[in-house]
Design a protein around this motif. Structure first.
Motif, PDB file in Angstrom:
ATOM      1  N   THR A 288      20.357  31.660  67.844  1.00  0.00           N
ATOM      2  CA  THR A 288      19.673  30.874  69.058  1.00  0.00           C
ATOM      3  C   THR A 288      18.483  31.956  69.557  1.00  0.00           C
ATOM      4  O   THR A 288      17.426  31.421  69.717  1.00  0.00           O
ATOM      5  CB  THR A 288      20.618  30.647  70.254  1.00  0.00           C
ATOM      6  OG1 THR A 288      21.722  29.956  69.993  1.00  0.00           O
ATOM      7  CG2 THR A 288      19.594  30.222  71.542  1.00  0.00           C
ATOM      8  N   LEU A 289      18.705  33.318  69.493  1.00  0.00           N
ATOM      9  CA  LEU A 289      17.559  34.135  70.022  1.00  0.00           C
ATOM     10  C   LEU A 289      16.616  34.128  68.765  1.00  0.00           C
ATOM     11  O   LEU A 289      15.415  34.097  69.420  1.00  0.00           O
ATOM     12  CB  LEU A 289      18.041  35.522  70.139  1.00  0.00           C
ATOM     13  CG  LEU A 289      18.887  35.859  71.330  1.00  0.00           C
ATOM     14  CD1 LEU A 289      19.504  37.294  71.575  1.00  0.00           C
ATOM     15  CD2 LEU A 289      18.112  35.513  72.651  1.00  0.00           C
ATOM     16  N   ILE A 290      16.772  34.080  67.773  1.00  0.00           N
ATOM     17  CA  ILE A 290      15.752  34.133  66.681  1.00  0.00           C
ATOM     18  C   ILE A 290      15.041  32.789  66.442  1.00  0.00           C
ATOM     19  O   ILE A 290      13.868  32.733  66.318  1.00  0.00           O
ATOM     20  CB  ILE A 290      16.684  34.304  65.272  1.00  0.00           C
ATOM     21  CG1 ILE A 290      17.211  35.511  64.989  1.00  0.00           C
ATOM     22  CG2 ILE A 290      15.779  33.933  63.969  1.00  0.00           C
ATOM     23  CD1 ILE A 290      18.075  35.763  63.800  1.00  0.00           C
ATOM     24  N   ASP A 291      15.801  31.502  66.878  1.00  0.00           N
ATOM     25  CA  ASP A 291      14.929  30.414  67.072  1.00  0.00           C
ATOM     26  C   ASP A 291      13.967  30.259  68.193  1.00  0.00           C
ATOM     27  O   ASP A 291      12.824  30.085  68.489  1.00  0.00           O
ATOM     28  CB  ASP A 291      15.655  29.233  67.314  1.00  0.00           C
ATOM     29  CG  ASP A 291      16.621  28.640  66.019  1.00  0.00           C
ATOM     30  OD1 ASP A 291      15.925  28.806  64.920  1.00  0.00           O
ATOM     31  OD2 ASP A 291      17.741  28.319  66.192  1.00  0.00           O
ATOM     32  N   LEU A 292      14.355  31.098  69.331  1.00  0.00           N
ATOM     33  CA  LEU A 292      13.842  31.379  70.557  1.00  0.00           C
ATOM     34  C   LEU A 292      12.576  32.122  70.165  1.00  0.00           C
ATOM     35  O   LEU A 292      11.447  32.010  70.770  1.00  0.00           O
ATOM     36  CB  LEU A 292      14.435  32.042  71.458  1.00  0.00           C
ATOM     37  CG  LEU A 292      13.818  32.291  73.165  1.00  0.00           C
ATOM     38  CD1 LEU A 292      13.316  30.945  73.478  1.00  0.00           C
ATOM     39  CD2 LEU A 292      14.623  32.980  73.780  1.00  0.00           C
ATOM     40  N   ALA A 293      12.542  33.160  69.375  1.00  0.00           N
ATOM     41  CA  ALA A 293      11.313  34.081  68.929  1.00  0.00           C
ATOM     42  C   ALA A 293      10.502  33.106  68.200  1.00  0.00           C
ATOM     43  O   ALA A 293       9.211  33.270  68.246  1.00  0.00           O
ATOM     44  CB  ALA A 293      11.982  35.347  68.159  1.00  0.00           C
ATOM     45  N   ASP A 294      11.047  32.322  67.255  1.00  0.00           N
ATOM     46  CA  ASP A 294      10.033  31.494  66.516  1.00  0.00           C
ATOM     47  C   ASP A 294       9.201  30.539  67.384  1.00  0.00           C
ATOM     48  O   ASP A 294       8.097  29.950  66.994  1.00  0.00           O
ATOM     49  CB  ASP A 294      11.004  30.505  65.661  1.00  0.00           C
ATOM     50  CG  ASP A 294      11.498  31.510  64.532  1.00  0.00           C
ATOM     51  OD1 ASP A 294      10.944  32.606  64.299  1.00  0.00           O
ATOM     52  OD2 ASP A 294      12.292  31.168  63.610  1.00  0.00           O
ATOM     53  N   ILE A 295       9.957  30.134  68.588  1.00  0.00           N
ATOM     54  CA  ILE A 295       9.232  29.330  69.530  1.00  0.00           C
ATOM     55  C   ILE A 295       8.140  30.149  70.521  1.00  0.00           C
ATOM     56  O   ILE A 295       6.946  29.812  70.605  1.00  0.00           O
ATOM     57  CB  ILE A 295      10.036  28.613  70.611  1.00  0.00           C
ATOM     58  CG1 ILE A 295      10.789  27.572  69.841  1.00  0.00           C
ATOM     59  CG2 ILE A 295       9.197  27.975  71.761  1.00  0.00           C
ATOM     60  CD1 ILE A 295      11.803  27.011  70.751  1.00  0.00           C
TER      61      ILE A 295
ATOM     62  N   LEU B 186      11.410  21.325  66.272  1.00  0.00           N
ATOM     63  CA  LEU B 186      12.568  21.971  65.232  1.00  0.00           C
ATOM     64  C   LEU B 186      13.316  23.134  65.435  1.00  0.00           C
ATOM     65  O   LEU B 186      14.146  23.271  65.392  1.00  0.00           O
ATOM     66  CB  LEU B 186      11.661  21.914  63.761  1.00  0.00           C
ATOM     67  CG  LEU B 186      12.160  22.498  62.607  1.00  0.00           C
ATOM     68  CD1 LEU B 186      13.162  21.344  61.843  1.00  0.00           C
ATOM     69  CD2 LEU B 186      11.292  23.021  61.497  1.00  0.00           C
ATOM     70  N   ALA B 187      12.436  24.096  66.346  1.00  0.00           N
ATOM     71  CA  ALA B 187      13.071  25.226  66.889  1.00  0.00           C
ATOM     72  C   ALA B 187      13.753  24.998  67.865  1.00  0.00           C
ATOM     73  O   ALA B 187      14.927  25.442  67.925  1.00  0.00           O
ATOM     74  CB  ALA B 187      11.890  26.136  66.988  1.00  0.00           C
ATOM     75  N   VAL B 188      13.554  23.889  68.878  1.00  0.00           N
ATOM     76  CA  VAL B 188      14.231  23.701  69.972  1.00  0.00           C
ATOM     77  C   VAL B 188      15.808  23.106  69.595  1.00  0.00           C
ATOM     78  O   VAL B 188      16.820  23.478  69.860  1.00  0.00           O
ATOM     79  CB  VAL B 188      13.573  22.769  70.899  1.00  0.00           C
ATOM     80  CG1 VAL B 188      14.513  21.908  71.819  1.00  0.00           C
ATOM     81  CG2 VAL B 188      12.412  23.464  71.622  1.00  0.00           C
TER      82      VAL B 188
END
Length: 396
Positions: free
Chosen positions: A143-150, A262-264
């Motif tokens: 989840t943190l990695i997806d947050l970084a991508d956002i 997509l990231a959300v």
């Protein structure tokens, strides 16, 4: 003395997030400044191709190193190598006259570091995190990695708009993120497990690892599913900008919204598994991936931007759930002394076939346009059916 395990480890959680945020921010700046300086994407293509080759051979060898040496030292050394690479490249690079040499050299350094640090970090998790806490830990980490991508594109866009940084500045930011990640990993209390057997040679270690995996159908299934979904994930990422440019007015904001949703979706998938205290089951992977396939079929049949936006969220959600559960299943099914080689094989399956899928679907998308989503959905359903049948034969 056995390794002490806990339900949570904050430095092990934050280190990948920090390095991912810096790397994604650097790639954002790299793409912008290289295209701006050269007028085309040829240099970026060369950089990505070289990086793919480095990752392939790194994935092939990393498992042997991770299983034969201290895993904390490996990941700390990899992060430190990345720090030095970023800072030296920033020193050598002329932002006004960008050339290929420093950037290609840095790509090799960063991908070598990534090839060894990622399997080593994943292999440390079962040694530091309790069995009951692994799925939650993996879910929060993803989840943190997806947050970084956002966050990275938003931060990068703001920095470009304010004209504060050139490419050298983005390199320094990336180096700083690796330095912080290095410090997080360094602070982890870790003891290398005592091994009864002597250290194996490279060839023998590789063969032993491959035999170990092949004798365990659950691991084989996870590897093949991971390769399949990542190839098709790359294909979906190709269709999105094509559709925006050819069907939805070429509005860059619409493309940004698709990537953000997509990231959300990935974040929501991580939250789902964070709250799910049940042990991961292989059947759940099939359920999530079938949902992803059906969503892609809907978007392929119904060419509408809002449908595509919703499907992007569903696909990101399903992909994230699979990825987190697959990592947890891998950690649960693999003996500690084989974890490095297991993750090396898993990442090899992903990195080896993803570029091929991108190349093939690049032509398919030019031919079928939005209909490519139907092809991807059908291939995913067919692949799931064949893999499940193969698994049943393996255990039969």
């Amino acid at each position: 003395m056995e390794q002490t395990t806990k339900a949570f480890n904050l430095p092990l959680l934050l280190a990948p997030f920090v390095s991912r945020l810096g790397s994604t921010l650097y790639l954002f700046g790299l793409n912008w400044f290289v295209v701006q300086a050269t007028g085309n994407a040829a240099l970026l293509g060369i950089i990505q191709a070289i990086g793919g080759v480095v990752l392939f051979f790194g994935d092939l060898l990393c498992g042997v190193v991770v299983d034969n040496f201290n895993r904390k030292r490996i990941v700390v050394s990899a992060e430190l190598l990345s720090v030095i690479g970023c800072l030296v490249c920033a020193w050598c690079l002329d932002p006004q006259h960008i050339t290929a040499g420093p950037l290609i050299t840095l790509t090799v350094i960063l991908d070598v570091g990534l090839a060894f640090s990622l399997p080593a970090a994943k292999a440390m998790i079962p040694e530091l995190i309790t069995l009951a806490g692994r799925q939650r830990f993996n879910a929060v980490s993803n989840t943190l990695i997806d947050l970084a991508d956002i966050c990275a594109p938003l931060i990068g866009g703001a920095l470009l708009a304010m004209h504060w940084l050139d490419l050298r500045g983005f390199l320094v930011l990336n180096g700083s993120s690796f330095l912080l990640s290095f410090l997080f990993y360094l602070s982890i209390r870790y003891r290398q497990p005592v091994k009864d057997d002597s250290r194996l040679g490279v060839k023998e270690s590789l063969l032993t690892g491959w035999r170990y995996v092949w004798q365990r159908p659950g691991l084989v299934e996870t590897i093949v599913l991971g390769g399949l979904i990542n190839v098709l994930y790359a294909a979906v990422r190709l269709v999105l900008p094509y559709n925006v440019n050819h069907l939805y007015g070429g509005d860059s904001a619409r493309y940004s919204y698709l990537l953000m949703i997509l990231a959300v979706g990935g974040i929501l998938g991580g939250l789902r598994l964070t709250l799910d205290h049940r042990p991961p089951k292989r059947q759940q992977n099939y359920g999530d991936l079938i949902l992803a396939a059906v969503a892609l079929l809907v978007a392929g049949v119904w060419a509408n931007y809002w449908v595509l936006l919703a499907v992007s969220g569903v696909f990101g959600f399903c992909y994230s759930c699979f990825e987190i559960r697959a990592i947890t299943i891998t950690q649960d099914l693999t003996a500690p002394e084989f974890l490095g080689r297991m993750f090396g094989i898993l990442f090899l399956a992903i990195d080896a076939f993803q570029p091929v899928g991108s190349f093939v679907f690049g032509f398919v998308t030019d031919w079928l346009a939005n209909g490519t989503l139907i092809v991807i959905g059908l291939l995913l359903l067919m692949g799931l059916g064949l893999i499940n049948r193969w698994y049943q034969r393996l255990i039969g």
